[in-house]
Design a protein around this motif. Sequence first.
Motif, PDB file in Angstrom:
ATOM      1  N   GLN A  27       1.800  47.157   2.839  1.00  0.00           N
ATOM      2  CA  GLN A  27       0.272  47.759   4.537  1.00  0.00           C
ATOM      3  C   GLN A  27       1.140  48.220   4.981  1.00  0.00           C
ATOM      4  N   THR A  28       1.140  49.906   5.717  1.00  0.00           N
ATOM      5  CA  THR A  28       1.747  50.584   6.073  1.00  0.00           C
ATOM      6  C   THR A  28       1.236  51.336   7.772  1.00  0.00           C
ATOM      7  N   SER A  37       4.025  44.102   5.653  1.00  0.00           N
ATOM      8  CA  SER A  37       3.377  43.224   5.065  1.00  0.00           C
ATOM      9  C   SER A  37       2.735  43.124   3.629  1.00  0.00           C
ATOM     10  N   GLU A  38       3.301  42.675   2.767  1.00  0.00           N
ATOM     11  CA  GLU A  38       3.538  42.842   1.438  1.00  0.00           C
ATOM     12  C   GLU A  38       2.748  41.717   0.804  1.00  0.00           C
ATOM     13  N   GLN A  63       4.020  38.253   1.696  1.00  0.00           N
ATOM     14  CA  GLN A  63       5.596  38.472   2.670  1.00  0.00           C
ATOM     15  C   GLN A  63       5.196  39.537   4.279  1.00  0.00           C
ATOM     16  N   GLN A  64       5.386  38.385   5.292  1.00  0.00           N
ATOM     17  CA  GLN A  64       4.735  39.481   6.794  1.00  0.00           C
ATOM     18  C   GLN A  64       6.103  39.779   7.422  1.00  0.00           C
ATOM     19  N   VAL A  68      10.032  39.699  16.934  1.00  0.00           N
ATOM     20  CA  VAL A  68       9.601  38.707  18.187  1.00  0.00           C
ATOM     21  C   VAL A  68      11.391  39.098  18.611  1.00  0.00           C
ATOM     22  N   ALA A  69      10.708  39.550  20.086  1.00  0.00           N
ATOM     23  CA  ALA A  69      12.294  38.524  21.218  1.00  0.00           C
ATOM     24  C   ALA A  69      13.023  39.510  20.565  1.00  0.00           C
ATOM     25  N   GLY A  70      12.870  40.992  20.076  1.00  0.00           N
ATOM     26  CA  GLY A  70      14.091  41.371  18.948  1.00  0.00           C
ATOM     27  C   GLY A  70      15.165  41.092  17.683  1.00  0.00           C
ATOM     28  N   GLN A  71      13.988  39.829  17.213  1.00  0.00           N
ATOM     29  CA  GLN A  71      14.081  39.296  15.684  1.00  0.00           C
ATOM     30  C   GLN A  71      13.429  39.695  14.929  1.00  0.00           C
ATOM     31  N   GLY A  72      13.688  39.182  13.811  1.00  0.00           N
ATOM     32  CA  GLY A  72      12.904  39.787  12.518  1.00  0.00           C
ATOM     33  C   GLY A  72      12.466  38.054  12.555  1.00  0.00           C
ATOM     34  N   LEU A  73      11.266  38.233  11.850  1.00  0.00           N
ATOM     35  CA  LEU A  73      10.868  36.926  11.882  1.00  0.00           C
ATOM     36  C   LEU A  73       9.692  36.685  10.667  1.00  0.00           C
ATOM     37  N   VAL A  74      10.324  36.371   9.220  1.00  0.00           N
ATOM     38  CA  VAL A  74       9.569  36.415   8.008  1.00  0.00           C
ATOM     39  C   VAL A  74       8.605  35.676   7.813  1.00  0.00           C
ATOM     40  N   LEU A  75       7.295  35.362   7.645  1.00  0.00           N
ATOM     41  CA  LEU A  75       6.178  34.700   7.188  1.00  0.00           C
ATOM     42  C   LEU A  75       6.799  34.888   5.403  1.00  0.00           C
ATOM     43  N   LEU A  76       6.505  33.992   4.804  1.00  0.00           N
ATOM     44  CA  LEU A  76       6.226  33.342   3.653  1.00  0.00           C
ATOM     45  C   LEU A  76       5.061  32.710   3.958  1.00  0.00           C
ATOM     46  N   ARG A  77       3.953  33.444   2.383  1.00  0.00           N
ATOM     47  CA  ARG A  77       3.201  32.379   1.954  1.00  0.00           C
ATOM     48  C   ARG A  77       3.085  32.481   0.200  1.00  0.00           C
ATOM     49  N   GLU A  78       2.193  31.560  -0.515  1.00  0.00           N
ATOM     50  CA  GLU A  78       1.460  31.173  -1.284  1.00  0.00           C
ATOM     51  C   GLU A  78       0.667  30.195  -1.653  1.00  0.00           C
TER      52      GLU A  78
END
Length: 104
Positions: A27-28, A37-38, A63-64, A68-78
Amino acid sequence: DRSRNLYEGRAWIETRTFAPVKTSTVQTKMAPPLTSSEEQDFYAPVAGPDGTTYWLLSRVEGQQILSVAGQGLVLLREIDFKNVRINDPDFGRARETCRTHPRQ
């Protein structure tokens, strides 16, 4: 209109039956805080009660990335879909059991 939120991706198709085997999407142009978002969707053959083979979604990997507060937060789901039954004769009874459960 390429300035809008869009999806780009690929599809893998089984050459003999033309069944979908896998899709991969990105998603772009997302709105903050989402930056990326992939998702990859996998399909597998499932036999129906009449012997027909159906290619159904069997697994999702995603993966999204959020900022957040200038930091990259990686969310993984399976997500794995198991014990799939097509036109199960007990479906009506199981659905009614869920509807009448005290937690509903």
